[in-house]
Design a protein around this motif. Structure first.
Motif, PDB file in Angstrom:
ATOM      1  N   THR A 253      -5.589   0.289 -19.628  1.00  0.00           N
ATOM      2  CA  THR A 253      -5.856   0.649 -20.860  1.00  0.00           C
ATOM      3  C   THR A 253      -4.701   1.345 -21.743  1.00  0.00           C
ATOM      4  N   ALA A 254      -4.101   2.281 -21.274  1.00  0.00           N
ATOM      5  CA  ALA A 254      -3.231   3.063 -21.840  1.00  0.00           C
ATOM      6  C   ALA A 254      -2.068   2.312 -22.183  1.00  0.00           C
ATOM      7  N   MET A 255      -1.673   1.088 -21.290  1.00  0.00           N
ATOM      8  CA  MET A 255      -0.654   0.455 -21.582  1.00  0.00           C
ATOM      9  C   MET A 255      -1.044  -0.781 -22.342  1.00  0.00           C
ATOM     10  N   ARG A 256      -2.106  -1.267 -22.167  1.00  0.00           N
ATOM     11  CA  ARG A 256      -2.747  -2.321 -22.945  1.00  0.00           C
ATOM     12  C   ARG A 256      -2.635  -2.109 -24.390  1.00  0.00           C
ATOM     13  N   SER A 257      -3.193  -1.094 -24.878  1.00  0.00           N
ATOM     14  CA  SER A 257      -3.089  -0.896 -26.330  1.00  0.00           C
ATOM     15  C   SER A 257      -1.725  -0.981 -26.940  1.00  0.00           C
ATOM     16  N   SER A 258      -0.816  -0.386 -26.244  1.00  0.00           N
ATOM     17  CA  SER A 258       0.704  -0.224 -26.704  1.00  0.00           C
ATOM     18  C   SER A 258       1.174  -1.548 -26.662  1.00  0.00           C
ATOM     19  N   GLY A 259       0.901  -2.368 -25.540  1.00  0.00           N
ATOM     20  CA  GLY A 259       1.425  -3.731 -25.300  1.00  0.00           C
ATOM     21  C   GLY A 259       1.044  -4.708 -26.307  1.00  0.00           C
ATOM     22  N   LEU A 260      -0.582  -4.589 -26.726  1.00  0.00           N
ATOM     23  CA  LEU A 260      -0.860  -5.474 -27.249  1.00  0.00           C
ATOM     24  C   LEU A 260      -0.241  -5.324 -28.918  1.00  0.00           C
TER      25      LEU A 260
ATOM     26  N   PHE B 252       2.572  -3.967 -29.481  1.00  0.00           N
ATOM     27  CA  PHE B 252       3.956  -4.560 -29.420  1.00  0.00           C
ATOM     28  C   PHE B 252       3.979  -6.061 -29.692  1.00  0.00           C
ATOM     29  N   CYS B 253       3.170  -6.519 -28.823  1.00  0.00           N
ATOM     30  CA  CYS B 253       3.071  -8.270 -28.975  1.00  0.00           C
ATOM     31  C   CYS B 253       2.782  -8.490 -30.419  1.00  0.00           C
ATOM     32  N   MET B 254       1.820  -7.924 -30.882  1.00  0.00           N
ATOM     33  CA  MET B 254       1.263  -8.382 -32.621  1.00  0.00           C
ATOM     34  C   MET B 254       2.471  -8.137 -33.423  1.00  0.00           C
ATOM     35  N   THR B 255       3.240  -7.124 -33.120  1.00  0.00           N
ATOM     36  CA  THR B 255       4.416  -6.725 -34.241  1.00  0.00           C
ATOM     37  C   THR B 255       5.456  -7.932 -33.845  1.00  0.00           C
TER      38      THR B 255
ATOM     39  N   TYR C  85      -5.295 -12.478 -20.235  1.00  0.00           N
ATOM     40  CA  TYR C  85      -4.427 -12.012 -18.795  1.00  0.00           C
ATOM     41  C   TYR C  85      -3.883 -10.591 -19.249  1.00  0.00           C
ATOM     42  N   VAL C  86      -3.517 -10.441 -20.389  1.00  0.00           N
ATOM     43  CA  VAL C  86      -3.096  -8.889 -20.763  1.00  0.00           C
ATOM     44  C   VAL C  86      -4.511  -8.046 -20.580  1.00  0.00           C
ATOM     45  N   LEU C  87      -5.464  -8.273 -20.836  1.00  0.00           N
ATOM     46  CA  LEU C  87      -6.904  -7.319 -20.723  1.00  0.00           C
ATOM     47  C   LEU C  87      -7.091  -7.179 -19.273  1.00  0.00           C
TER      48      LEU C  87
END
Length: 166
Positions: free
Chosen positions: A118-125, A127-130, A111-113
């Motif tokens: 793309t710019a928000m996705r890498s930061s968001g992922l 953040f979620c992994m953290t 869903y995130v993908l």
């Protein structure tokens, strides 16, 4: 789930031995085997995510998966309170919880993908992994505190089921 399940299954086995006087020792799986089987249920969870992603819309598949995780955590609490078949029902609840947790992870990732640029996705992922790592750090502290206060690991599943429901 993976952190607190061994203690829960050990508690269940001790309660069963106390009630039966140790007579039914060989009739149930050991806590370690129950934990291993619940971890194995993550593999079909990935297949379940594939089926859900191809048949149901993303938000609905996430709602279904999170609901089943919540229901299985709450049913684990209810199953542990039963006098008959408590270990079997608790194991089934744990297995279904692990099955749908794996599904939730894959569906959230998909869903995130699809939903974010793309710019928000890498930061968001990231953040979620953290926060996922933070959760892995915090759950032992929270669960041990709850076990210490209530002398049982069962209330931890009420917390987990409530969070999944929210």
């Amino acid at each position: 789930l993976i952190y607190i399940l061994p203690e829960t299954f050990s508690e269940m086995m001790m309660l069963l031995e106390d009630e039966t006087g140790g007579e039914q020792e060989g009739e149930h799986f050991s806590p370690a085997l129950n934990l291993m089987l619940s971890a194995v249920f993550e593999v079909p969870g990935v297949l379940l995510a594939i089926v859900l992603s191809n048949t149901v819309r993303r938000k609905m598949s996430l709602a279904i998966s999170f609901s089943v995780v919540s229901i299985s955590c709450i049913s684990l609490v209810a199953a542990s309170q039963r006098k008959t078949h408590a270990i079997v029902l608790t194991s089934l609840s744990a297995f279904s919880g692990k099955l749908f947790v794996a599904s939730v992870y894959i569906l959230c990732f998909l869903y995130v993908l699809e939903a974010y640029p793309t710019a928000m996705r890498s930061s968001g992922l990231a953040f979620c992994m953290t926060f996922g790592r933070l959760g892995a750090f915090v759950i032992p502290i929270v669960s041990e505190l709850v076990v210490h206060i209530h002398d049982s690991s069962i209330p931890v599943f009420v917390v987990l089921g409530s969070v999944a429901g929210v």
